[in-house]
Design a protein around this motif. Sequence first.
Motif, PDB file in Angstrom:
ATOM      1  N   ASP A 289       0.839  -1.205   0.000  1.00 24.17           N
ATOM      2  CA  ASP A 289       0.000   0.000   0.000  1.00 24.17           C
ATOM      3  C   ASP A 289       0.872   1.251   0.000  1.00 24.17           C
ATOM      4  N   PHE A 290       2.174   1.057  -0.265  1.00 31.06           N
ATOM      5  CA  PHE A 290       3.145   2.143  -0.402  1.00 31.06           C
ATOM      6  C   PHE A 290       3.336   2.929   0.894  1.00 31.06           C
ATOM      7  N   SER A 291       3.153   2.250   2.008  1.00 25.33           N
ATOM      8  CA  SER A 291       3.382   2.884   3.307  1.00 25.33           C
ATOM      9  C   SER A 291       4.755   2.488   3.835  1.00 25.33           C
ATOM     10  N   GLU A 292       5.217   3.197   4.864  1.00 19.97           N
ATOM     11  CA  GLU A 292       6.502   2.889   5.472  1.00 19.97           C
ATOM     12  C   GLU A 292       6.507   1.497   6.102  1.00 19.97           C
ATOM     13  N   ASP A 293       5.323   0.981   6.413  1.00 19.95           N
ATOM     14  CA  ASP A 293       5.235  -0.360   7.004  1.00 19.95           C
ATOM     15  C   ASP A 293       5.842  -1.422   6.102  1.00 19.95           C
ATOM     16  N   ASP A 294       5.931  -1.132   4.803  1.00 17.70           N
ATOM     17  CA  ASP A 294       6.429  -2.124   3.851  1.00 17.70           C
ATOM     18  C   ASP A 294       7.924  -1.996   3.571  1.00 17.70           C
ATOM     19  N   ASP A 295       8.566  -0.997   4.119  1.00 22.66           N
ATOM     20  CA  ASP A 295       9.981  -0.770   3.804  1.00 22.66           C
ATOM     21  C   ASP A 295      10.854  -1.973   4.155  1.00 22.66           C
ATOM     22  N   GLY A 296      10.636  -2.549   5.338  1.00 22.75           N
ATOM     23  CA  GLY A 296      11.440  -3.691   5.751  1.00 22.75           C
ATOM     24  C   GLY A 296      11.215  -4.908   4.878  1.00 22.75           C
ATOM     25  N   TYR A 297       9.974  -5.090   4.421  1.00 23.20           N
ATOM     26  CA  TYR A 297       9.649  -6.223   3.553  1.00 23.20           C
ATOM     27  C   TYR A 297      10.308  -6.067   2.185  1.00 23.20           C
ATOM     28  N   GLU A 298      10.325  -4.852   1.695  1.00 20.49           N
ATOM     29  CA  GLU A 298      10.992  -4.598   0.412  1.00 20.49           C
ATOM     30  C   GLU A 298      12.498  -4.772   0.543  1.00 20.49           C
ATOM     31  N   GLN A 299      13.063  -4.270   1.646  1.00 26.33           N
ATOM     32  CA  GLN A 299      14.505  -4.385   1.860  1.00 26.33           C
ATOM     33  C   GLN A 299      14.940  -5.842   1.920  1.00 26.33           C
ATOM     34  N   TYR A 300      14.102  -6.685   2.514  1.00 24.84           N
ATOM     35  CA  TYR A 300      14.421  -8.121   2.593  1.00 24.84           C
ATOM     36  C   TYR A 300      14.573  -8.721   1.200  1.00 24.84           C
ATOM     37  N   LEU A 301      13.684  -8.373   0.281  1.00 26.58           N
ATOM     38  CA  LEU A 301      13.775  -8.877  -1.094  1.00 26.58           C
ATOM     39  C   LEU A 301      15.061  -8.411  -1.761  1.00 26.58           C
ATOM     40  N   ARG A 302      15.423  -7.167  -1.506  1.00 27.01           N
ATOM     41  CA  ARG A 302      16.658  -6.624  -2.090  1.00 27.01           C
ATOM     42  C   ARG A 302      17.886  -7.338  -1.529  1.00 27.01           C
ATOM     43  N   GLU A 303      17.877  -7.569  -0.225  1.00 31.72           N
ATOM     44  CA  GLU A 303      19.017  -8.245   0.399  1.00 31.72           C
ATOM     45  C   GLU A 303      19.177  -9.674  -0.118  1.00 31.72           C
ATOM     46  N   GLN A 304      18.053 -10.316  -0.420  1.00 31.54           N
ATOM     47  CA  GLN A 304      18.086 -11.686  -0.939  1.00 31.54           C
ATOM     48  C   GLN A 304      18.330 -11.741  -2.442  1.00 31.54           C
ATOM     49  N   LYS A 305      18.397 -10.540  -3.046  1.00 34.08           N
ATOM     50  CA  LYS A 305      18.649 -10.427  -4.496  1.00 34.08           C
ATOM     51  C   LYS A 305      17.609 -11.189  -5.327  1.00 34.08           C
ATOM     52  N   LEU A 306      16.337 -11.025  -4.924  1.00 29.19           N
ATOM     53  CA  LEU A 306      15.249 -11.681  -5.640  1.00 29.19           C
ATOM     54  C   LEU A 306      14.645 -10.734  -6.671  1.00 29.19           C
ATOM     55  N   LEU A 307      14.190 -11.309  -7.771  1.00 31.18           N
ATOM     56  CA  LEU A 307      13.509 -10.527  -8.805  1.00 31.18           C
ATOM     57  C   LEU A 307      12.098 -10.215  -8.321  1.00 31.18           C
ATOM     58  N   PHE A 308      11.765  -8.935  -8.165  1.00 33.36           N
ATOM     59  CA  PHE A 308      10.428  -8.592  -7.673  1.00 33.36           C
ATOM     60  C   PHE A 308       9.908  -7.327  -8.335  1.00 33.36           C
ATOM     61  N   PHE A 309       8.574  -7.208  -8.299  1.00 39.93           N
ATOM     62  CA  PHE A 309       7.906  -6.018  -8.817  1.00 39.93           C
ATOM     63  C   PHE A 309       6.843  -5.589  -7.813  1.00 39.93           C
ATOM     64  N   PRO A 310       6.837  -4.313  -7.403  1.00 38.25           N
ATOM     65  CA  PRO A 310       5.775  -3.832  -6.507  1.00 38.25           C
ATOM     66  C   PRO A 310       4.437  -3.788  -7.238  1.00 38.25           C
ATOM     67  N   GLU A 311       3.385  -4.209  -6.561  1.00 35.67           N
ATOM     68  CA  GLU A 311       2.036  -4.144  -7.111  1.00 35.67           C
ATOM     69  C   GLU A 311       1.107  -3.559  -6.055  1.00 35.67           C
ATOM     70  N   PRO A 312       0.222  -2.654  -6.439  1.00 36.97           N
ATOM     71  CA  PRO A 312      -0.627  -1.981  -5.447  1.00 36.97           C
ATOM     72  C   PRO A 312      -1.730  -2.871  -4.900  1.00 36.97           C
ATOM     73  N   VAL A 313      -2.036  -2.683  -3.633  1.00 32.70           N
ATOM     74  CA  VAL A 313      -3.205  -3.314  -3.035  1.00 32.70           C
ATOM     75  C   VAL A 313      -4.448  -2.848  -3.783  1.00 32.70           C
ATOM     76  N   ILE A 314      -5.372  -3.746  -4.028  1.00 33.97           N
ATOM     77  CA  ILE A 314      -6.654  -3.385  -4.624  1.00 33.97           C
ATOM     78  C   ILE A 314      -7.697  -3.394  -3.517  1.00 33.97           C
ATOM     79  N   PHE A 315      -8.387  -2.291  -3.343  1.00 32.34           N
ATOM     80  CA  PHE A 315      -9.325  -2.152  -2.231  1.00 32.34           C
ATOM     81  C   PHE A 315     -10.664  -2.819  -2.548  1.00 32.34           C
ATOM     82  N   SER A 316     -10.585  -4.152  -2.644  1.00 38.53           N
ATOM     83  CA  SER A 316     -11.765  -4.954  -2.902  1.00 38.53           C
ATOM     84  C   SER A 316     -11.604  -6.260  -2.164  1.00 38.53           C
ATOM     85  N   GLY A 317     -12.650  -7.104  -2.151  1.00 40.26           N
ATOM     86  CA  GLY A 317     -12.564  -8.325  -1.380  1.00 40.26           C
ATOM     87  C   GLY A 317     -12.410  -7.997   0.096  1.00 40.26           C
ATOM     88  N   ARG A 318     -11.474  -8.667   0.769  1.00 40.25           N
ATOM     89  CA  ARG A 318     -11.250  -8.390   2.186  1.00 40.25           C
ATOM     90  C   ARG A 318     -10.632  -7.016   2.419  1.00 40.25           C
TER      91      ARG A 318
END
Length: 318
Positions: free
Chosen positions: A163-192
């Motif tokens: 959701d592009f909040s600071e709460d996600d910074d650590g989760y993104e950093q983990y992917l970078r540290e593990q050198k994984l191929l990733f793409f950010p995708e926005p939360v869709i405000f539907s369903g739950r």
Amino acid sequence: MVGSAVVEIVKMKKEMMRKIAFGYSTRCNIRCEHCVAADDARKNEKMKLCRAKEIIAELAAAGVRGISFTAGEPLLYLDDIAELVSLCREYEIYTRVVTNSFWAKSADLADSYTLLLKESGLSQLRLSYSRWHQKNVPRHHIVNAAESCQKAGLDYFVSFVTDFSEDDDGYEQYLREQKLLFFPEPVIFSGRAQSFERSALRTDYQENCCSMNPYLAPSLDMYACCDAGSHFTRTNFFHLGNLKDNTIEEMFRKSEGNSLYNHIRSTGITAIASFAGFRAREIVGYRKCELCEKMFNSPELLGALEKEAESGLKSWHR
């Protein structure tokens, strides 16, 4: 004659590029708060394997060249999915599986899954990752799954839902540290995620065009939108029909021939919202899918836009 020939060429190109999200089952072994594919009212549904095979044959005959197995957690039915992927390979259909990686508890277990999928002909594995997913699935599963894909020579990427909040910074950093191929995708405000608090998100004034790949649910209902389309309960705007009453080809043609759908693809959500009377400063405050819901899940506004789809909207955007 020239005009009709061009129409036929365009139609053929569209058919060659047909793709679909295939919901084999809505069952999932975890319960993420942000899940767009589920809400509290839904029950677990699953196709019969024999019916799924028939549908894939119909999809191939309709010119579908890409299938993404999604909805619930597809790999709860590993053998079934492997069989369906193998069938898709026979029809030369590109395949993707979207998974939460619950199965990658160890490197050896991850290898057993990816090897079977690779041998079955899977084209790509999409690994879902977020601060919501990882409340249920330890994040080292993502690493095991990704490294296993690399060993097996199976294409993969990590879908980092945020959701592009600071709460996600650590989760993104983990992917970078593990050198994984990733793409950010926005939360869709539907369903739950319908109940989530919306934080202000300001972006440039963009067209926000959407390719709108269809989604086929285990109930055999087909929707023109693979994300939140099944949640437009006030208007059913994106519902194309059900396989009990319509063929795959009929529903694809309905999707491709709908003027308003085509404006979403080519003109874009932003221009449609402006035409509908939304102020520019309002438009940039909405996420794309949320803006779509504001317009097309309102019976009054949808009715007005459908009347203008062939005339007013075409003259509005040049």
